[in-house]
Scaffold this motif. Structure first.
Motif, PDB file in Angstrom:
ATOM      1  N   LEU A 164       0.837  -1.189   0.000  1.00 51.50           N
ATOM      2  CA  LEU A 164       0.000   0.000   0.000  1.00 51.50           C
ATOM      3  C   LEU A 164       0.877   1.246   0.000  1.00 51.50           C
ATOM      4  O   LEU A 164       0.602   2.226  -0.685  1.00 51.50           O
ATOM      5  N   TRP A 179       3.781   1.654  -1.260  1.00 47.56           N
ATOM      6  CA  TRP A 179       4.354   1.925  -2.584  1.00 47.56           C
ATOM      7  C   TRP A 179       3.279   2.349  -3.561  1.00 47.56           C
ATOM      8  O   TRP A 179       3.543   3.106  -4.484  1.00 47.56           O
ATOM      9  N   VAL A 216       0.807   4.300  -2.683  1.00 49.26           N
ATOM     10  CA  VAL A 216       0.657   5.726  -2.393  1.00 49.26           C
ATOM     11  C   VAL A 216       1.766   6.509  -3.060  1.00 49.26           C
ATOM     12  O   VAL A 216       1.542   7.534  -3.710  1.00 49.26           O
ATOM     13  N   LEU A 217       2.986   6.007  -2.926  1.00 48.45           N
ATOM     14  CA  LEU A 217       4.116   6.698  -3.532  1.00 48.45           C
ATOM     15  C   LEU A 217       3.969   6.770  -5.042  1.00 48.45           C
ATOM     16  O   LEU A 217       4.208   7.814  -5.653  1.00 48.45           O
ATOM     17  N   ILE A 231       1.664   9.479  -5.942  1.00 49.20           N
ATOM     18  CA  ILE A 231       2.277  10.804  -5.798  1.00 49.20           C
ATOM     19  C   ILE A 231       3.145  11.114  -7.013  1.00 49.20           C
ATOM     20  O   ILE A 231       3.046  12.171  -7.620  1.00 49.20           O
ATOM     21  N   LEU A 274       0.121  20.717 -11.742  1.00 51.51           N
ATOM     22  CA  LEU A 274      -0.939  21.705 -11.861  1.00 51.51           C
ATOM     23  C   LEU A 274      -0.720  22.523 -13.120  1.00 51.51           C
ATOM     24  O   LEU A 274       0.395  22.701 -13.574  1.00 51.51           O
ATOM     25  N   ALA A 312       9.274   2.955  -7.499  1.00 46.84           N
ATOM     26  CA  ALA A 312       9.390   4.283  -6.906  1.00 46.84           C
ATOM     27  C   ALA A 312      10.101   5.237  -7.854  1.00 46.84           C
ATOM     28  O   ALA A 312       9.661   5.453  -8.962  1.00 46.84           O
ATOM     29  N   ILE A 313      11.231   5.777  -7.424  1.00 49.81           N
ATOM     30  CA  ILE A 313      11.875   6.845  -8.183  1.00 49.81           C
ATOM     31  C   ILE A 313      12.279   6.399  -9.587  1.00 49.81           C
ATOM     32  O   ILE A 313      12.296   7.192 -10.519  1.00 49.81           O
ATOM     33  N   LEU A 341      15.337  -2.642   1.786  1.00 49.63           N
ATOM     34  CA  LEU A 341      14.352  -2.109   2.734  1.00 49.63           C
ATOM     35  C   LEU A 341      13.478  -3.218   3.302  1.00 49.63           C
ATOM     36  O   LEU A 341      13.265  -3.306   4.503  1.00 49.63           O
ATOM     37  N   VAL A 376      14.359  15.883  -9.851  1.00 50.25           N
ATOM     38  CA  VAL A 376      13.198  16.753  -9.644  1.00 50.25           C
ATOM     39  C   VAL A 376      13.180  17.914 -10.636  1.00 50.25           C
ATOM     40  O   VAL A 376      12.229  18.685 -10.659  1.00 50.25           O
ATOM     41  N   TRP A 399      10.451  16.924  -4.702  1.00 46.89           N
ATOM     42  CA  TRP A 399       9.593  16.538  -5.831  1.00 46.89           C
ATOM     43  C   TRP A 399       8.285  17.337  -5.797  1.00 46.89           C
ATOM     44  O   TRP A 399       7.908  18.004  -6.761  1.00 46.89           O
ATOM     45  N   MET A 434       1.138  18.687  -6.035  1.00 42.82           N
ATOM     46  CA  MET A 434       0.227  18.543  -4.897  1.00 42.82           C
ATOM     47  C   MET A 434      -0.327  19.868  -4.400  1.00 42.82           C
ATOM     48  O   MET A 434      -1.099  19.907  -3.446  1.00 42.82           O
ATOM     49  N   CYS A 485       3.394  12.725   3.172  1.00 41.71           N
ATOM     50  CA  CYS A 485       3.806  12.612   1.772  1.00 41.71           C
ATOM     51  C   CYS A 485       5.332  12.736   1.655  1.00 41.71           C
ATOM     52  O   CYS A 485       5.962  12.031   0.875  1.00 41.71           O
ATOM     53  N   TRP A 500       6.818   9.457   2.268  1.00 35.06           N
ATOM     54  CA  TRP A 500       6.720   8.549   1.108  1.00 35.06           C
ATOM     55  C   TRP A 500       7.784   8.895   0.065  1.00 35.06           C
ATOM     56  O   TRP A 500       8.474   8.025  -0.464  1.00 35.06           O
ATOM     57  N   CYS A 501       7.868  10.178  -0.245  1.00 28.71           N
ATOM     58  CA  CYS A 501       8.797  10.593  -1.301  1.00 28.71           C
ATOM     59  C   CYS A 501      10.244  10.340  -0.890  1.00 28.71           C
ATOM     60  O   CYS A 501      11.054   9.891  -1.692  1.00 28.71           O
ATOM     61  N   ALA A 512      11.320   8.107   1.216  1.00 25.50           N
ATOM     62  CA  ALA A 512      11.558   6.661   1.178  1.00 25.50           C
ATOM     63  C   ALA A 512      11.718   6.170  -0.250  1.00 25.50           C
ATOM     64  O   ALA A 512      12.433   5.208  -0.517  1.00 25.50           O
ATOM     65  N   GLY A 513      11.049   6.838  -1.173  1.00 21.99           N
ATOM     66  CA  GLY A 513      11.136   6.441  -2.576  1.00 21.99           C
ATOM     67  C   GLY A 513      12.372   6.943  -3.284  1.00 21.99           C
ATOM     68  O   GLY A 513      12.567   6.662  -4.469  1.00 21.99           O
ATOM     69  N   PHE A 554      -4.712  11.734   0.182  1.00 16.92           N
ATOM     70  CA  PHE A 554      -4.508  10.292   0.023  1.00 16.92           C
ATOM     71  C   PHE A 554      -3.167   9.813   0.561  1.00 16.92           C
ATOM     72  O   PHE A 554      -2.873   8.626   0.538  1.00 16.92           O
ATOM     73  N   ALA A 555      -2.341  10.753   1.049  1.00 11.76           N
ATOM     74  CA  ALA A 555      -1.061  10.335   1.645  1.00 11.76           C
ATOM     75  C   ALA A 555      -1.301   9.467   2.870  1.00 11.76           C
ATOM     76  O   ALA A 555      -0.474   8.631   3.232  1.00 11.76           O
ATOM     77  N   PRO A 599      -3.835   6.737   3.935  1.00 17.98           N
ATOM     78  CA  PRO A 599      -4.943   5.905   3.459  1.00 17.98           C
ATOM     79  C   PRO A 599      -6.144   5.971   4.392  1.00 17.98           C
ATOM     80  O   PRO A 599      -5.988   6.135   5.607  1.00 17.98           O
TER      81      PRO A 599
END
Lengths: 198, 146
Positions: free
Chosen positions: A3, A5, A7-8, A11, A17, A75-76, A150, A182, B30, B37, B51, B54-55, B57-58, B137-138, B140
């Protein structure tokens, strides 16, 4: 953990936007470059996803974009690898030859046979490099990149944390600069084109 | 002479790094730069903490956002031997830090190698009071309901 990952991934996949919805910060220090703390890169010998030996030098004389990750990362890598693919295409359109490379942090999953199809699916044109765990660790050390397991996901695959900068190398494997993933693709293309112009 | 001056400028070596002491919030670069966001005020501090985890960690690199709006991409964090992708900095996500380190500039970006965290002020930017959780949604739904 799956879950997390998911969510990530949501994102990272979110669309930007449209212009004007919010003031957009910029990454721009209007001051001259300074020397970096260390050089990155050096001599390595790995195997590409075609089964050919690959060293730090590009046989076609191209600039190189080097990223450490893995072809099945959720992920990245799902951001950086397609960006590198797009960068190489954009630079080629400008007549600048660039070879985008991902050096795996997971040789158990990313083998000579498995990397090519995985990369072709979401990052066309990337060259995957793999090798023994020792050779890959030595290569990561040249770039000061970590790769820490991890957790093991429910499918039995180890998920790694790893560095995420894109290293811009010359044709001989010499360090030119690094790019945080980024930046916009356009800005990264502009930076690499600047180095190509010397 | 008109041609000599540019040549002399080109011949100058790159300037050396400089030691700096900064105070800044550890941000998720990011979401901050992409705008995916929301505006920059909403993707910092407590509103964006989950969030940011999450970022980070990613593998998203973290930055230090100084009070003047300058962002310093963290090339290395104190105690970490490698160039980081964010995953080693989960413990300071959204924290405001006082740091001492070396500043480098490359391609229009500020980079910092943090040699010492002289003070960790914890999460003091209480943006959740204005924005709630960004993005929602960051966290759940089943976790948020607990």
């Amino acid at each position: 953990m799956r879950l997390a990952w998911a969510v990530l991934a949501a994102i990272l996949a979110s669309a930007p936007l449209s212009a004007g919805e919010a003031p957009k910060p910029t990454l721009n220090a209007a001051l001259p470059d300074s020397l970096f703390p260390t050089n990155f890169g050096g001599a390595y010998r790995l195997t590409d996803h075609h089964g050919r030996t690959r060293t730090e030098a590009d046989p076609d004389g191209n600039l190189q974009l080097v990223f450490f990750g893995y072809a099945t990362c959720e992920a990245i890598c799902t951001v950086a690898l397609p960006i590198m693919s797009e960068m190489a295409a954009d630079l080629a359109a400008q007549g600048i030859g660039v070879t985008p490379i991902v050096i795996t942090v997971d040789p158990e999953v990313d083998t000579v046979d498995s990397m090519g199809p995985a990369l072709a699916a979401h990052a066309p044109g990337l060259l995957g490099l793999t090798g023994s765990a020792d050779d890959l660790a030595a290569t990561r050390a040249l770039f000061h990149v970590e790769a820490e397991p991890l957790f093991v996901d429910p499918l039995g695959q180890t998920i790694y944390a790893h560095g995420s900068h894109i290293y811009v190398m010359d044709a001989r494997g010499g360090f030119l600069t690094l790019l945080p993933p980024v930046l916009s693709t356009e800005r990264m293309v502009e930076i690499v084109a600047g180095y190509a112009a010397g | 002479m008109r041609f000599l001056i540019p040549l002399l400028l080109l011949a100058q070596p790159l300037s050396a790094q400089e030691r700096v002491q900064l105070t800044g919030e550890v941000i998720d670069t990011w979401c901050y730069f992409s705008g995916v966001m929301g505006g920059p005020d909403s993707v910092v501090g407590s509103a964006h903490h989950t969030c940011a985890l999450w970022c980070s960690a990613g593998g998203i690199p973290v930055g230090l956002l100084a009070p003047d709006g300058q962002v310093y991409m963290v090339l290395k964090m104190a105690g970490d031997a490698t160039t980081n992708g964010g995953d080693t900095n989960l413990h300071v996500a959204s924290h405001t830090l006082d740091v001492d380190g070396m500043l480098y500039r490359r391609d229009g970006l500020n980079y910092i190698v943090v040699e010492t965290v002289t003070a960790d002020q914890d999460i003091i930017n209480a943006t959740h009071e204005d924005f709630g959780v960004i993005p929602g949604f960051a966290i759940p739904e089943d976790e948020a309901a607990r």
